[in-house]
Design a protein around this motif. Structure first.
Motif, PDB file in Angstrom:
ATOM      1  N   GLY A  94     -27.773 -29.683   2.001  1.00  0.00           N
ATOM      2  CA  GLY A  94     -27.803 -31.077   2.403  1.00  0.00           C
ATOM      3  C   GLY A  94     -26.433 -31.714   2.494  1.00  0.00           C
ATOM      4  N   VAL A  95     -25.394 -30.965   2.103  1.00  0.00           N
ATOM      5  CA  VAL A  95     -24.029 -31.505   2.120  1.00  0.00           C
ATOM      6  C   VAL A  95     -23.135 -30.705   3.061  1.00  0.00           C
ATOM      7  CG1 VAL A  95     -21.988 -32.073   0.747  1.00  0.00           C
ATOM      8  CG2 VAL A  95     -24.278 -32.341  -0.237  1.00  0.00           C
ATOM      9  N   GLY A  96     -23.117 -29.370   2.885  1.00  0.00           N
ATOM     10  CA  GLY A  96     -22.295 -28.532   3.746  1.00  0.00           C
ATOM     11  C   GLY A  96     -21.818 -27.280   3.039  1.00  0.00           C
ATOM     12  N   THR A  97     -20.964 -26.525   3.726  1.00  0.00           N
ATOM     13  CA  THR A  97     -20.391 -25.292   3.187  1.00  0.00           C
ATOM     14  C   THR A  97     -18.903 -25.501   2.948  1.00  0.00           C
ATOM     15  OG1 THR A  97     -22.012 -23.927   4.360  1.00  0.00           O
ATOM     16  CG2 THR A  97     -20.001 -22.836   3.617  1.00  0.00           C
ATOM     17  N   PHE A  98     -18.439 -25.098   1.760  1.00  0.00           N
ATOM     18  CA  PHE A  98     -17.065 -25.350   1.348  1.00  0.00           C
ATOM     19  C   PHE A  98     -16.409 -24.060   0.856  1.00  0.00           C
ATOM     20  CE2 PHE A  98     -19.574 -29.121   0.802  1.00  0.00           C
ATOM     21  CZ  PHE A  98     -18.759 -30.190   1.149  1.00  0.00           C
ATOM     22  N   VAL A  99     -15.075 -24.031   0.923  1.00  0.00           N
ATOM     23  CA  VAL A  99     -14.332 -22.954   0.268  1.00  0.00           C
ATOM     24  C   VAL A  99     -14.394 -23.219  -1.231  1.00  0.00           C
ATOM     25  CG1 VAL A  99     -12.085 -21.859  -0.048  1.00  0.00           C
ATOM     26  CG2 VAL A  99     -12.802 -22.599   2.233  1.00  0.00           C
ATOM     27  N   ALA A 100     -14.836 -22.219  -1.984  1.00  0.00           N
ATOM     28  CA  ALA A 100     -15.032 -22.396  -3.422  1.00  0.00           C
ATOM     29  C   ALA A 100     -13.699 -22.511  -4.150  1.00  0.00           C
ATOM     30  CB  ALA A 100     -15.836 -21.227  -3.989  1.00  0.00           C
ATOM     31  N   ALA A 101     -13.728 -23.180  -5.284  1.00  0.00           N
ATOM     32  CA  ALA A 101     -12.545 -23.273  -6.141  1.00  0.00           C
ATOM     33  C   ALA A 101     -12.239 -21.899  -6.716  1.00  0.00           C
ATOM     34  CB  ALA A 101     -12.792 -24.272  -7.270  1.00  0.00           C
ATOM     35  N   PRO A 102     -10.974 -21.621  -7.073  1.00  0.00           N
ATOM     36  CA  PRO A 102     -10.610 -20.315  -7.633  1.00  0.00           C
ATOM     37  C   PRO A 102     -11.481 -19.950  -8.830  1.00  0.00           C
ATOM     38  CG  PRO A 102      -8.652 -21.606  -7.183  1.00  0.00           C
ATOM     39  CD  PRO A 102      -9.819 -22.526  -6.986  1.00  0.00           C
ATOM     40  N   ALA A 103     -11.966 -18.714  -8.830  1.00  0.00           N
ATOM     41  CA  ALA A 103     -12.861 -18.263  -9.900  1.00  0.00           C
ATOM     42  C   ALA A 103     -12.064 -17.730 -11.086  1.00  0.00           C
ATOM     43  CB  ALA A 103     -13.804 -17.193  -9.371  1.00  0.00           C
ATOM     44  N   VAL A 104     -11.328 -18.616 -11.720  1.00  0.00           N
ATOM     45  CA  VAL A 104     -10.563 -18.250 -12.912  1.00  0.00           C
ATOM     46  C   VAL A 104     -10.966 -19.193 -14.034  1.00  0.00           C
ATOM     47  CG1 VAL A 104      -8.265 -18.141 -13.940  1.00  0.00           C
ATOM     48  CG2 VAL A 104      -8.616 -17.354 -11.607  1.00  0.00           C
ATOM     49  N   ARG A 105     -11.258 -18.640 -15.201  1.00  0.00           N
ATOM     50  CA  ARG A 105     -11.672 -19.490 -16.311  1.00  0.00           C
ATOM     51  C   ARG A 105     -10.496 -20.361 -16.763  1.00  0.00           C
ATOM     52  NH1 ARG A 105     -11.189 -14.316 -17.939  1.00  0.00           N
ATOM     53  NH2 ARG A 105      -9.838 -13.777 -19.691  1.00  0.00           N
ATOM     54  N   PRO A 106     -10.780 -21.531 -17.335  1.00  0.00           N
ATOM     55  CA  PRO A 106      -9.704 -22.429 -17.774  1.00  0.00           C
ATOM     56  C   PRO A 106      -8.747 -21.741 -18.740  1.00  0.00           C
ATOM     57  CG  PRO A 106     -11.818 -23.548 -17.815  1.00  0.00           C
ATOM     58  CD  PRO A 106     -12.113 -22.094 -17.552  1.00  0.00           C
ATOM     59  N   LEU A 107      -7.478 -22.053 -18.594  1.00  0.00           N
ATOM     60  CA  LEU A 107      -6.434 -21.449 -19.418  1.00  0.00           C
ATOM     61  C   LEU A 107      -5.783 -22.548 -20.247  1.00  0.00           C
ATOM     62  CD1 LEU A 107      -4.705 -18.862 -19.968  1.00  0.00           C
ATOM     63  CD2 LEU A 107      -3.175 -19.700 -18.165  1.00  0.00           C
TER      64      LEU A 107
END
Length: 264
Positions: free
Chosen positions: A81-94
């Motif tokens: 219902g919103v759209g397709t986006f490039v995902a945020a980097p898949a790295v856990r918080p440091l």
């Protein structure tokens, strides 16, 4: 503009002979390469499915399958219902504890991540007066500078600029010419016997400019943490000044404070 990253996709996808059944994978490969190259930054919203399919020259079901592949890989994020986006980097918080002075490489390895660098540049520059003041040198004096993009598990984490004042500008540049982009702290200690024992740190928030956004795979204007750090040797002399523009989605700083001061 990020949408420029979609230009030429049709040519890439249709290059050579390939069965129509392989088109979703070919589209997925092309999109993945553009994301990894930074042409399509995190948060970029794709055109509507019908529009994008027409631009590429494929059917909507074919495009939908390519997007499904990349969504499973967490390269893209589909918000219904919103759209397709490039995902945020898949790295856990440091988390970087401010009480301890340590290299980013050491911090990443302690967190089970693999540090690396790219975009390495070593040169003599005319540093701003504020940096000359921090390093105790005359304004206009050339300073050897290392600039690079630091990565955690292959994901861009920070853009660093490090200014060294140890000897003459030419001597400093010659020493740094041997640096391979890994841990600068280790290099300084092992190669030129320079030990950093104390630092003065200022941290603030800034907006990513076009260059930093491209290198960190973010949108221009995204919030970054800017760490400005003056580092001192055993004699108490300032020898290294660092400006580190860090992805605030990945890294955060912690500190332990003692006591409680308040007005009576």
């Amino acid at each position: 503009m990020p949408s420029d990253g979609l230009l030429g996709m049709a040519k890439d996808i249709w290059r050579g002979e390939a069965p129509v059944s392989g088109l979703p994978s070919r589209i997925a490969v092309s999109l993945r390469e553009k994301v990894e190259a930074g042409s399509l930054p995190a948060g970029f919203k794709f055109p509507a499915e019908a529009t994008l399919a027409k631009q590429i020259g494929v059917s909507r079901p074919t495009l939908r399958e390519a997007i499904r592949i990349l969504a499973e890989e967490r390269v893209l994020e589909v918000r219904h219902g919103v759209g397709t986006f490039v995902a945020a980097p898949a790295v856990r918080p440091l988390r970087d504890p401010l009480e301890t002075q340590q290299s980013l490489s050491a911090l990443l390895r302690a967190a089970g991540m693999v540090p690396s660098s790219r975009d390495l540049s070593i040169e003599l520059v005319s540093a701003p007066s504020s940096i000359c003041t921090e390093l105790g040198v005359n304004e206009g004096r050339p300073i050897a500078r290392v600039s690079r993009t630091r990565l955690a598990d292959g994901v861009p984490l920070a853009v660093n600029y490090e200014y060294l004042v140890r000897g003459t500008p030419e001597t400093d540049l010659s020493l740094l010419s041997l640096f391979d982009g890994s841990s600068l702290y280790s290099f300084l200690a092992e190669k030129i016997d320079l030990t950093l024992v104390q630092s003065r740190v200022i941290i603030g928030a800034v907006a990513a400019n076009a260059d930093h956004a491209q290198r960190l795979r973010l949108r221009k204007g995204s919030p970054l943490l800017l760490m400005r750090q003056t580092q001192f040797d055993l004699a108490g002399k300032p020898v290294l000044y660092t400006m580190s523009y860090q992805n605030s989605q990945i890294i955060e700083f912690t500190s332990i404070r003692f006591g409680c001061r308040y007005d009576r």
